[in-house]
Scaffold this active site. Sequence first.
Site, PDB file in Angstrom:
ATOM      1  N   THR A  21       0.818  -1.212   0.000  1.00 40.73           N
ATOM      2  CA  THR A  21       0.000   0.000   0.000  1.00 40.73           C
ATOM      3  C   THR A  21       0.852   1.262   0.000  1.00 40.73           C
ATOM      4  OG1 THR A  21      -0.173   0.016   2.414  1.00 40.73           O
ATOM      5  CG2 THR A  21      -1.874  -1.186   1.202  1.00 40.73           C
ATOM      6  N   ASP A  22       0.226   2.365  -0.386  1.00 43.04           N
ATOM      7  CA  ASP A  22       0.905   3.656  -0.392  1.00 43.04           C
ATOM      8  C   ASP A  22       0.481   4.466   0.832  1.00 43.04           C
ATOM      9  OD1 ASP A  22      -1.655   4.650  -0.940  1.00 43.04           O
ATOM     10  OD2 ASP A  22      -1.212   5.089  -3.042  1.00 43.04           O
ATOM     11  N   ALA A  23       0.871   5.725   0.881  1.00 42.88           N
ATOM     12  CA  ALA A  23       0.569   6.586   2.031  1.00 42.88           C
ATOM     13  C   ALA A  23      -0.935   6.777   2.218  1.00 42.88           C
ATOM     14  CB  ALA A  23       1.253   7.940   1.870  1.00 42.88           C
ATOM     15  N   VAL A  26      -3.988   2.575   0.125  1.00 41.56           N
ATOM     16  CA  VAL A  26      -4.487   1.738  -0.967  1.00 41.56           C
ATOM     17  C   VAL A  26      -3.298   1.114  -1.689  1.00 41.56           C
ATOM     18  CG1 VAL A  26      -6.587   3.115  -1.276  1.00 41.56           C
ATOM     19  CG2 VAL A  26      -4.577   3.628  -2.648  1.00 41.56           C
TER      20      VAL A  26
END
Length: 151
Positions: A21-23, A26
Amino acid sequence: MRAQNGLEPFAHRFRVYYEDTDAGGVVYYVNYLKFMERARTERLRDLGFVQSTLAQQNTLFVVHSAEARYHAPARLDDELRVTAQVLELNRASLRFVQQVWRESDATLLCEGQFLVACVRADTFKPRAIPSELRAAFIEAGSPGIHTNAGD
């Protein structure tokens, strides 16, 4: 994409981890490409072919071109189903159609097409797909497969 002959495409299932996931929480967009790569590798393994063994036999598969369309985000802990269906089988390449689905609500998250070339491991020049592998794809009844003798 449902197959014309009623067979479901090969599917690899796994869960989204924090590292995917990203910041924003998601799945980072490029990770869908990794997920689809894993499904293609597992498809080969399911047919009895291991990438490391193929490499020892001077055979590699490399992505020539990739196309992806994103529809909805996956999130941490989602269980995903990634399909890998051979659409076209040529002398020295395969065209895969792939989809990434969230299992809990059957939502299509991402789909794409990948042209994968068969090359010699020592020179990276095109080579014919080994006959045993071609036969395995055909025998497995890959849904929707279209075969071409030349590239």
